[in-house]
Design an enzyme around this catalytic site. Structure first.
Site, PDB file in Angstrom:
ATOM      1  N   ASP A 123       0.769  -1.332   0.030  1.00 38.78           N
ATOM      2  CA  ASP A 123      -0.019   0.022   0.078  1.00 38.78           C
ATOM      3  C   ASP A 123       0.724   1.410   0.095  1.00 38.78           C
ATOM      4  O   ASP A 123       1.644   1.332  -0.964  1.00 38.78           O
ATOM      5  CB  ASP A 123      -0.911  -0.029   1.337  1.00 38.78           C
ATOM      6  N   HIS A 289      -7.331  -6.747   0.344  1.00 41.27           N
ATOM      7  CA  HIS A 289      -6.353  -5.553   0.109  1.00 41.27           C
ATOM      8  C   HIS A 289      -5.310  -6.052   1.265  1.00 41.27           C
ATOM      9  O   HIS A 289      -3.928  -5.441   0.908  1.00 41.27           O
ATOM     10  CB  HIS A 289      -6.911  -4.049   0.494  1.00 41.27           C
TER      11      HIS A 289
END
Length: 313
Positions: A123, A289
């Site tokens: 991320d 994610h």
């Protein structure tokens, strides 16, 4: 359980067994007077692990011990997050440009005595890793990145469905103190509500990691810093990307993303990375994610042989 009650229960919970056993905690000083907090464990070639938003180095708890069998693993808190320093952003948000955040990591590795190293990043940390590899190509042997495509290219390909899914990209960048004030009213609620909307909900997060995430996100300086991170991404970071003028990363890149996440739905991840790097491989993994916490074994199966293929020649 309501989020406020869950936050209280986490604060009172006993520590998670085996959480970073064998790792030491250190704060490394930086020339500007700041410091970077990190967890260090294992022996062997250096491997730098960088976390995402809105987390800390605790996100690597399920992966770092296995990697430490092969590497000296350094799990760092990015500037603005966790126990690392949180400078003011400045008018152009340059203090949270990925260039500045990457320089912290280059300095950290120098302080720790590591000249060349591998990177695994998720991320926001993967965006820092991209800039670190671009600005310090002679030091980075290769990087494995989790659930991102390059920043500039993601903005370029953004359409309404992605903007709705990743609403925080466009809300956190609003001028201060608008998002900071709203988040600051109830940081626990914001953190838990945002992450609970992920495909896997809060299930993948262990109690001790969640406790750490919530504890350090409750700092107004951390809330502001995280907004500055996103403000830099839509401004000065894009300018730095454009200034690369087509120059590609020379080292190998492994891109992994969640089959249930936005990258899979909206972007051709490998194709976009091939616009920014010469050697790219990758695939989707079964998860959303937060791959390092959702499917750590699947991540390790991909990452370990990739890291082993990188040679310091």
């Amino acid at each position: 359980m309501p989020h406020r009650d869950r936050a209280a229960a986490l604060a009172a919970a006993t520590p998670t067994p085996g959480f970073f056993d064998g790792f030491e905690e250190r704060s490394a000083p930086l020339p500007d007077g700041g410091q970077i907090f990190c967890r260090i464990g294992g022996e062997g070639p250096p491997l730098l692990l960088l976390h995402g938003y809105p987390q800390t180095s605790a996100m690597w708890h399920a992966i770092a011990p296995d990697l430490a069998r092969h590497y000296t693993v350094i799990c760092a808190d990015l500037r603005g997050y966790g126990r690392s320093h949180k400078p003011a952003g400045g008018g152009d948000h340059a203090a949270y440009s990925k260039r500045s955040m990457a320089q912290d990591m280059a300095t950290l590795m120098t302080v720790l005595g590591h000249d060349r190293f591998r990177i695994l990043a998720h991320d926001r940390g993967a965006r820092v890793a991209h800039r670190l590899a671009a600005d310090h190509a002679d030091r980075v042997l290769g990087l494995a990145i989790l659930d991102i495509a390059p920043t500039r290219e993601m903005y370029r390909h953004t359409r309404t469905p992605f903007a709705r899914r990743y609403w925080h990209w466009f809300w956190l960048v609003q001028p201060a103190p608008f998002p900071e004030t709203m988040i600051g009213r109830d940081p626990d609620w914001f953190w838990l509500e945002k992450c609970d909307t992920a495909p896997a909900g809060l299930g993948p997060f262990c109690q001790q990691a969640l406790r750490e995430y919530l504890e350090y996100f409750n700092d107004p300086a951390a809330i502001h810093a995280s907004c500055e991170d996103y403000r830099a991404a839509i401004g000065i970071d894009l300018a730095h990307d454009d200034a690369d003028a087509g120059r590609k990363l020379p080292m190998p890149v492994l891109a992994l993303w969640g089959a249930d996440g936005a990258i899979e739905e909206f972007f051709d991840c490998v194709a976009l990375w091939r616009e920014r790097a010469e050697q790219v491989s990758g695939r989707a993994l079964p998860g959303g994610h937060y791959l390092a916490e959702e499917c750590p074994d699947a991540v390790l199966r991909e990452v370990i042989p990739f890291l082993a293929s990188l040679t310091d020649s």
